[in-house]
Design a protein around this motif. Sequence first.
Motif, PDB file in Angstrom:
ATOM      1  N   LYS A 181       7.616  -2.613   8.658  1.00 50.39           N
ATOM      2  CA  LYS A 181       8.044  -4.004   8.251  1.00 50.39           C
ATOM      3  C   LYS A 181       7.715  -4.091   6.636  1.00 50.39           C
ATOM      4  CE  LYS A 181       7.463  -6.006  12.823  1.00 50.39           C
ATOM      5  NZ  LYS A 181       7.553  -7.349  13.712  1.00 50.39           N
ATOM      6  N   ILE A 182       7.771  -3.061   6.101  1.00 52.11           N
ATOM      7  CA  ILE A 182       7.422  -3.160   4.826  1.00 52.11           C
ATOM      8  C   ILE A 182       8.515  -3.924   3.901  1.00 52.11           C
ATOM      9  CG2 ILE A 182       6.179  -1.020   4.322  1.00 52.11           C
ATOM     10  CD1 ILE A 182       8.741   0.256   3.123  1.00 52.11           C
ATOM     11  N   ASP A 183       9.641  -3.986   4.522  1.00 52.44           N
ATOM     12  CA  ASP A 183      10.660  -5.073   3.976  1.00 52.44           C
ATOM     13  C   ASP A 183      10.243  -6.357   4.384  1.00 52.44           C
ATOM     14  OD1 ASP A 183      11.056  -4.744   6.570  1.00 52.44           O
ATOM     15  OD2 ASP A 183      13.278  -4.749   6.512  1.00 52.44           O
ATOM     16  N   ALA A 216       2.889  -4.056   8.029  1.00 52.07           N
ATOM     17  CA  ALA A 216       2.520  -4.552   6.598  1.00 52.07           C
ATOM     18  C   ALA A 216       2.348  -5.632   6.762  1.00 52.07           C
ATOM     19  CB  ALA A 216       3.762  -3.848   5.852  1.00 52.07           C
ATOM     20  N   ASP A 217       3.199  -6.852   7.249  1.00 56.12           N
ATOM     21  CA  ASP A 217       2.638  -8.165   7.014  1.00 56.12           C
ATOM     22  C   ASP A 217       1.534  -8.765   7.873  1.00 56.12           C
ATOM     23  OD1 ASP A 217       4.266  -7.807   9.388  1.00 56.12           O
ATOM     24  OD2 ASP A 217       5.441  -9.650   9.301  1.00 56.12           O
ATOM     25  N   ASP A 218       1.117  -8.067   8.624  1.00 49.88           N
ATOM     26  CA  ASP A 218       0.036  -8.728   9.624  1.00 49.88           C
ATOM     27  C   ASP A 218      -1.283  -7.687   9.111  1.00 49.88           C
ATOM     28  OD1 ASP A 218       1.056 -10.464  10.948  1.00 49.88           O
ATOM     29  OD2 ASP A 218       1.553  -9.469  12.601  1.00 49.88           O
ATOM     30  N   GLY A 219      -1.087  -6.462   8.945  1.00 51.29           N
ATOM     31  CA  GLY A 219      -2.217  -5.558   8.841  1.00 51.29           C
ATOM     32  C   GLY A 219      -2.794  -5.242  10.136  1.00 51.29           C
ATOM     33  N   ILE A 238      -0.331   8.100   6.106  1.00 45.54           N
ATOM     34  CA  ILE A 238       0.283   6.522   6.104  1.00 45.54           C
ATOM     35  C   ILE A 238       1.828   6.677   5.510  1.00 45.54           C
ATOM     36  CG2 ILE A 238       0.296   4.154   5.757  1.00 45.54           C
ATOM     37  CD1 ILE A 238      -2.742   4.300   5.044  1.00 45.54           C
ATOM     38  N   PHE A 239       2.691   6.292   6.473  1.00 41.01           N
ATOM     39  CA  PHE A 239       4.243   6.393   6.112  1.00 41.01           C
ATOM     40  C   PHE A 239       4.631   5.009   6.081  1.00 41.01           C
ATOM     41  CE2 PHE A 239       3.328  10.709   7.772  1.00 41.01           C
ATOM     42  CZ  PHE A 239       3.909  11.447   6.828  1.00 41.01           C
ATOM     43  N   PRO A 240       4.988   4.428   4.914  1.00 38.45           N
ATOM     44  CA  PRO A 240       5.454   3.019   4.829  1.00 38.45           C
ATOM     45  C   PRO A 240       7.028   3.109   5.337  1.00 38.45           C
ATOM     46  CG  PRO A 240       4.417   3.739   2.755  1.00 38.45           C
ATOM     47  CD  PRO A 240       4.565   4.840   3.649  1.00 38.45           C
ATOM     48  N   LYS A 282       0.080  -2.576  -0.131  1.00 33.89           N
ATOM     49  CA  LYS A 282      -1.095  -1.771  -0.726  1.00 33.89           C
ATOM     50  C   LYS A 282      -2.301  -2.461   0.040  1.00 33.89           C
ATOM     51  CE  LYS A 282       0.788  -0.325  -5.200  1.00 33.89           C
ATOM     52  NZ  LYS A 282       0.332  -0.456  -6.722  1.00 33.89           N
ATOM     53  N   GLN A 283      -2.535  -3.675  -0.027  1.00 31.38           N
ATOM     54  CA  GLN A 283      -3.425  -4.541   0.882  1.00 31.38           C
ATOM     55  C   GLN A 283      -3.533  -3.904   2.107  1.00 31.38           C
ATOM     56  OE1 GLN A 283      -5.985  -6.171  -0.341  1.00 31.38           O
ATOM     57  NE2 GLN A 283      -6.945  -6.493   1.559  1.00 31.38           N
ATOM     58  N   ALA A 284      -2.418  -3.943   3.029  1.00 34.51           N
ATOM     59  CA  ALA A 284      -2.471  -3.190   4.125  1.00 34.51           C
ATOM     60  C   ALA A 284      -2.877  -1.928   4.400  1.00 34.51           C
ATOM     61  CB  ALA A 284      -1.080  -3.434   4.684  1.00 34.51           C
ATOM     62  N   GLU A 285      -2.848  -1.298   3.292  1.00 36.72           N
ATOM     63  CA  GLU A 285      -2.964   0.218   3.427  1.00 36.72           C
ATOM     64  C   GLU A 285      -4.627   0.301   3.037  1.00 36.72           C
ATOM     65  OE1 GLU A 285      -1.150   2.766   0.808  1.00 36.72           O
ATOM     66  OE2 GLU A 285       0.958   2.351   1.371  1.00 36.72           O
ATOM     67  N   ILE A 286      -5.128  -0.577   2.348  1.00 33.39           N
ATOM     68  CA  ILE A 286      -6.671  -0.592   2.035  1.00 33.39           C
ATOM     69  C   ILE A 286      -7.198  -0.982   3.474  1.00 33.39           C
ATOM     70  CG2 ILE A 286      -8.375  -1.985   1.053  1.00 33.39           C
ATOM     71  CD1 ILE A 286      -6.436  -1.983  -1.505  1.00 33.39           C
ATOM     72  N   GLU A 287      -6.699  -2.007   3.896  1.00 34.28           N
ATOM     73  CA  GLU A 287      -7.293  -2.476   5.297  1.00 34.28           C
ATOM     74  C   GLU A 287      -7.094  -1.255   6.664  1.00 34.28           C
ATOM     75  OE1 GLU A 287      -5.092  -5.910   6.563  1.00 34.28           O
ATOM     76  OE2 GLU A 287      -5.496  -7.043   4.853  1.00 34.28           O
TER      77      GLU A 287
END
Length: 629
Positions: free
Chosen positions: A108-110, A79-82, A142-144, A122-127
């Motif tokens: 790595k959503i934490d 999530a921090d990189d996308g 998608i599973f966070p 949310k931005q990562a999910e859009i990407e």
Amino acid sequence: MIIGTAGHIDHGKTTLVKALTGVDCDRLKEEKARGITVDLGYAYTPTLGFIDVPGHEKLIHNMLAGATGIDFALLVIAADDGPMPQTREHLEIIELLGIRQGAIALTKIDLADPDGTVDRQKQAEIEIRALLAGTALADAPIFPVAANSGRGIAELRSHLDRIAGEQGARPPSGGFRLAVDRCFTLSGAGTVVTGTAFAGTVKVGDQLLLSPARQAVRVRSLRVQDAPAESGHAGQRIALALAGIEKSEVERGMWVVAPALHAPLRRFDARIRVLAGQPALKHWTQVHLHLGAEDVPARVALLAGEQIEPGSENWAQITVDRDIGTLAGDRFILRDASARHTIGGGIVLDIAPPSRKRRSPERLAMLAALADSDPAKALQLAAEQQAAGVELSVYGLNRNLDSAALKALSQRLGLKLVGDLAFAPGRWQALEELLFAALAAEHQRAPDQPGVERDRLRRLTLPTLPRPAFDALLAQPLKDGRIAQSHAWLHLPEHRVQLAPADLEQWQILKPLLDATPYAPPRVRDVARQSGMGEDNVRGLFKRIARHGDAWPVAHDHYFTAAAVADLARRVAELNASEGCARAAPLRDQIGGGRKVAIHILEFFDRIGYTRRVRDTHILRGSPEQFGS
């Protein structure tokens, strides 16, 4: 269900698999020290098998060794990189391998939102949705998750278990094939190979082959999904403890197969798709081919046009630098000559492509039929194209179809079966028409000849038609009287050649001299002396009798009656049936006389094509029926 991880380096693939299974897939010291996955790792639950692959771009060859054979792609994105470069390349590989099921683990959503907000997530999910648009995973859930804390892991595991339950077992049809991706020795078990079973079933005690090395092996024991088992089948991860092989003799990329499936090759025909972001693929481009767990240099010969444009696909023939194993339906990946970029990929269509007319419209039509998932399409077209019939064993090997499946296909298509050959009904009828036309043409060409010898008529009908098929073609016309047989001569019923009355009268006088010792009859000079006729007259008469079919010139000036030759042909066939061949000594023991006469007889049969000499043996080629009764 076999699940393959995919994604960029350090996005948490191995940590995620450990959270899902409790197994740490990093088994090498280098992996522990560097904190990255270098080679393939494996982990299992009662219903799932995980193949954990490296994410580094320099280790794509290891990633590909594990990717061909998975059922479900678990695309891991931090999530921090996308999405990152290897995320995109792994996704392209998933597409090229025809994997249509998958899910995305947003790891790595934490770390992405340590202050508790979800903006970066949310931005990562859009990407991710933008990346997946237009692919087979466009609608994948998608599973966070946060693997270290366990957040979201239960939901992802539940989803994977549900999909595995819905998917069911892969049908274990065809012969057994396992792509070897790892080999090691284990105390008490010996040499162990692991891999994904592509087809068939295997059980303890089975005799298999390591291919393409052609090394016979026996299954001492096996494990399925890392649990002891008595048998395994297609779609499972299997470890085989093998007798008859040393670890040093096994390499990643080899196959363990049922003996009938051993078919090493250097070229095959395929359908290739070039990725949209790559340059056009030109004729005779050098590439790296990744197939099964194999990585081998190869060249691509295009069969339609001079290049395949980005984002499109076409037919090609791939030539590899060394023997490999593959069958139709196998997926593969192509990387550039320096193994730095994925060019495209495709599917194997034909493991025995023709060397001539490979770009003809008929061949391209056949490739299109071979690309259809229904094996009946290609078999139907092959039977219509090939006048001499389709070899079912060859067709079945290409698609790994057993005899029962081939028989069912042939019946479904209404094909005429002759041994291992299948004919389209129209082709069989056309062959019969050619047979009658050839016979009529020979009668017109040589009206003084009593007919045509069987094997010559076969060659006049269709030279490539195998003898058993020709015998079957001839059987019905002989049975219903549309073709007649006089001794060894085949002819139309209305075609009759009679001996001159004087010749017939002399033959009736001389024939008893030959019948007295049918397997060692007197030579021409001896017949002349015994009968009081001139030697030249006897020689001329015997030549005319031979043309008529009542005698055979077995050796120079040495004629046997047609009945004697027919009986000798039967004896040679019986020797072949009981001993696998005919030799002079056993034939001499049956007919009496000297060994020299037996040799002359066998050499005569070689000369007329009834047998084929192999050193001092004579192998049957024809059938006794060709000599009549």
